[in-house]
Design an enzyme around this catalytic site. Sequence first.
Site, PDB file in Angstrom:
ATOM      1  N   TYR A 101       0.921  -1.111  -0.087  1.00 14.20           N
ATOM      2  CA  TYR A 101      -0.087  -0.029  -0.082  1.00 14.20           C
ATOM      3  C   TYR A 101       0.760   1.326   0.195  1.00 14.20           C
ATOM      4  O   TYR A 101       1.810   1.361   1.052  1.00 14.20           O
ATOM      5  CB  TYR A 101      -1.027  -0.014   1.177  1.00 14.20           C
ATOM      6  CG  TYR A 101      -1.644   1.237   1.435  1.00 14.20           C
ATOM      7  CD1 TYR A 101      -2.996   1.279   1.089  1.00 14.20           C
ATOM      8  CD2 TYR A 101      -1.058   2.380   2.150  1.00 14.20           C
ATOM      9  CE1 TYR A 101      -3.840   2.695   1.338  1.00 14.20           C
ATOM     10  CE2 TYR A 101      -1.615   3.545   2.150  1.00 14.20           C
ATOM     11  CZ  TYR A 101      -2.864   3.724   1.870  1.00 14.20           C
ATOM     12  OH  TYR A 101      -3.625   4.920   2.010  1.00 14.20           O
ATOM     13  N   GLU A 190      -3.557   7.328  -4.057  1.00 21.95           N
ATOM     14  CA  GLU A 190      -3.510   6.040  -3.308  1.00 21.95           C
ATOM     15  C   GLU A 190      -3.185   4.900  -4.184  1.00 21.95           C
ATOM     16  O   GLU A 190      -4.074   4.884  -5.094  1.00 21.95           O
ATOM     17  CB  GLU A 190      -4.712   6.034  -2.324  1.00 21.95           C
ATOM     18  CG  GLU A 190      -4.387   4.817  -1.479  1.00 21.95           C
ATOM     19  CD  GLU A 190      -5.983   4.455  -0.520  1.00 21.95           C
ATOM     20  OE1 GLU A 190      -5.965   4.828   0.552  1.00 21.95           O
ATOM     21  OE2 GLU A 190      -7.045   3.866  -1.276  1.00 21.95           O
TER      22      GLU A 190
END
Length: 383
Positions: A101, A190
Amino acid sequence: MDLHEYQGKELFARFGIPVSDGRLATTPDEARRAAEEIGGEVVVKAQVLTGGRGKAGGIKLAADPVEAEQRAKEILGMDIRGHVVRKVWVEKASEIAKEYYLSITFDRSAKQPLFMFTTQGGVDIEQVAEESPDALQRLHVDPLEGFQPYHARRLVYGAGVEDANEQKQIAAIVGKLYDAFVASDAMLCEINPLIVTPAGEVKALDSKFTVDDNALYRHPDVAGMRDVSAADPLEALAREKGVTYVKLDGEVGVLGNGAGLSMSTVDVVTFVGGRPANFCDLGGGGDAQGVVDALEVITRDPQVKSIFFNIFGGITRCDEVARGILAALDQLDMSRYPIVVRLDGTNAEEGRRILAEAGRPNIHPEATMLDGARRAVELAAAA
Ligand code: GDP
Ligand code: MN
């Protein structure tokens, strides 16, 4: 403004962040042809402005074009938490060895961009932050210093990425993500998951990209990506009418003059046990047209049971606002809504007198914000 996954990936690609080859499709037939062009196994992904599409069944693998058509048929039209799927992104399927991530956003309290990186990707990042906060690397970038290679190294080493080949690729992506974030006036970029393939290749498998609305005039290409059909219909109407409006999910319609007062009004309604239906800022003026436009947007929401005008007269005089409210009520049928009006500040008494003399049974003047909020909540409950 939130971008769809495919739009975010288009921006990623422009800044050199690796993504998979893909095509947009709005019909099952287009999805089949997209899969034919791409070749091999593909993944069919719902394009809606909400996360967790995988869990909701909006992301499916397809071995061949016929299967891609079938999966697209299942996904198109699906409702994912109130978002109807009208487009799918058909992408060359990736083999996944690891899911990481990576994101960059604004940390408003630190007044700096904040990178977050963890090797525990693929899942909800809030869950990682809660259950294993040590696994989440956080790093601010001083905007005056800008991005420096050591930032990326600190994130990658700090999160425990051991493979040198991966370290190098991720560090490069971190730098490119910073470029994309700054150059697009983004609020959030993101990548979840940032994957490592079995062959050791790192790439962005998903994108979440939010651009600052106020900077869109500098990015006409990004502004053109706005998906009008995906926006909340009430917020779209508000934008069309130039009304500053955010939909909430309660019963008390709220109007204030000034963003600060309007936000406080939302808080006070909540404080006295009610639920605001919206945030709405009338701006500096209180002219009839502005009030008409705002009321039209607010009452389009079927959940609204009462309306609370919270006006503080500064430069705007309360008598003008009172006349604006009355003029607006002449143009719209508001008889089914109890309307609480709190007027304070410049010419407040005169404003209240004007409202009282108008003698409308559904207008309830109140002198303070707290009393006004209580009254509006009571009236909403009684309606
Ligand atoms: P989200 O659920 O809305 O966050 O959508 P993502 O794009 O992140 O996809 C959710 C999950 O679907 C990913 O974490 C992967 O596990 C899986 N997925 C997506 N694309 C592929 C792919 O190309 N191959 C494989 N094997 N899995 C994929
Ligand atoms: Mn994701």
